[in-house]
Design a protein around this motif. Structure first.
Motif, short mmCIF file in Angstrom:
data_model
loop_
_atom_site.label_atom_id
_atom_site.label_comp_id
_atom_site.label_asym_id
_atom_site.label_seq_id
_atom_site.Cartn_x
_atom_site.Cartn_y
_atom_site.Cartn_z
N SER A 56 0.74 -1.06 0.15
CA SER A 56 -0.08 0.00 -0.02
C SER A 56 0.75 1.42 -0.07
O SER A 56 1.89 1.47 0.72
CB SER A 56 -0.94 -0.10 1.21
OG SER A 56 -0.37 -0.09 2.26
N GLY A 57 0.61 2.32 -0.56
CA GLY A 57 1.20 3.33 -1.06
C GLY A 57 2.45 3.40 -2.06
O GLY A 57 3.12 4.62 -2.22
N VAL A 67 -0.46 -3.39 -5.87
CA VAL A 67 -1.47 -4.28 -4.88
C VAL A 67 -0.69 -5.17 -4.07
O VAL A 67 0.23 -5.65 -4.62
CB VAL A 67 -2.86 -4.62 -5.67
CG1 VAL A 67 -3.33 -3.52 -6.36
CG2 VAL A 67 -2.27 -5.72 -6.78
N ASP A 68 -1.32 -5.18 -2.90
CA ASP A 68 -0.89 -6.33 -1.98
C ASP A 68 -0.58 -7.61 -2.83
O ASP A 68 -1.63 -8.00 -3.46
CB ASP A 68 -1.57 -6.32 -0.74
CG ASP A 68 -1.45 -5.13 0.27
OD1 ASP A 68 -0.56 -4.15 -0.03
OD2 ASP A 68 -2.31 -5.45 0.98
N ILE A 69 0.23 -8.43 -2.57
CA ILE A 69 0.47 -9.83 -2.77
C ILE A 69 0.18 -10.68 -1.80
O ILE A 69 1.06 -10.77 -0.90
CB ILE A 69 2.01 -10.09 -3.74
CG1 ILE A 69 2.21 -9.06 -4.63
CG2 ILE A 69 2.10 -11.43 -4.04
CD1 ILE A 69 3.69 -9.01 -5.03
N GLN A 89 10.16 -1.82 -1.48
CA GLN A 89 10.49 -1.32 -0.04
C GLN A 89 9.57 -0.02 0.58
O GLN A 89 9.37 0.69 -0.82
CB GLN A 89 11.78 -0.88 0.06
CG GLN A 89 12.28 0.17 -1.00
CD GLN A 89 13.79 0.37 -0.73
OE1 GLN A 89 14.27 0.88 0.30
NE2 GLN A 89 14.57 0.35 -1.87
N ASN A 90 9.31 0.23 1.47
CA ASN A 90 8.48 1.26 1.88
C ASN A 90 9.39 2.64 2.17
O ASN A 90 10.46 2.50 1.70
CB ASN A 90 7.28 1.30 2.95
CG ASN A 90 8.30 0.85 4.18
OD1 ASN A 90 9.43 1.23 4.30
ND2 ASN A 90 7.59 -0.09 5.15
N SER A 91 8.61 3.78 2.60
CA SER A 91 9.43 4.95 2.52
C SER A 91 10.41 4.79 3.74
O SER A 91 11.47 5.69 3.74
CB SER A 91 8.31 5.97 3.00
OG SER A 91 7.88 5.93 4.31
#
Length: 113
Positions: A56-57, A67-69, A89-91
């Motif tokens: 997400s994001g 989209v989520d896996i 990787q996220n923020s």
């Protein structure tokens, strides 16, 4: 959210992942390249579990939302090796993976060096 440290495997050494009890949400350092890092999940519970990579994001190169896996971790002797992608990787620079239930589920990480 515990950061799961990788076991390293090279062409001259094998690796057995160091497994620990899975949390509702585990984090992994993002790999430098695709195919370098794997999340390893094992399930000895009589029920299957859902393992979800949280995206997400995040967006692709064209700005479309990722989209989520979701993966199904088999019951009793289920094992998954999920190749981690740098794009996931996220923020904060980590990859987050969640489990639908944690009873009898263990997790580890393997780095190919």
């Amino acid at each position: 959210m515990a950061l799961i440290a990788p076991s390293t495997m090279s062409y001259t050494t094998a690796a057995v992942p160091s497994l620990t009890a899975a949390a509702a949400s585990d984090t992994f350092a993002a790999p430098g390249v695709t195919g370098q890092l794997f999340a390893v999940y094992r399930n000895t519970n009589a029920s299957t579990r859902t393992i979800t990579v949280s995206l997400s994001g995040l967006t692709d190169d064209f700005g479309r939302a990722l989209v989520d896996i979701a993966y199904t971790l088999g019951a009793t002797t289920g094992e998954l090796w999920i190749p981690l992608h740098p794009r996931w990787q996220n923020s904060t620079g980590v990859i987050t993976i969640t489990t639908s239930a944690q009873t009898n589920v263990t997790v580890g990480c393997v780095r190919i060096a």
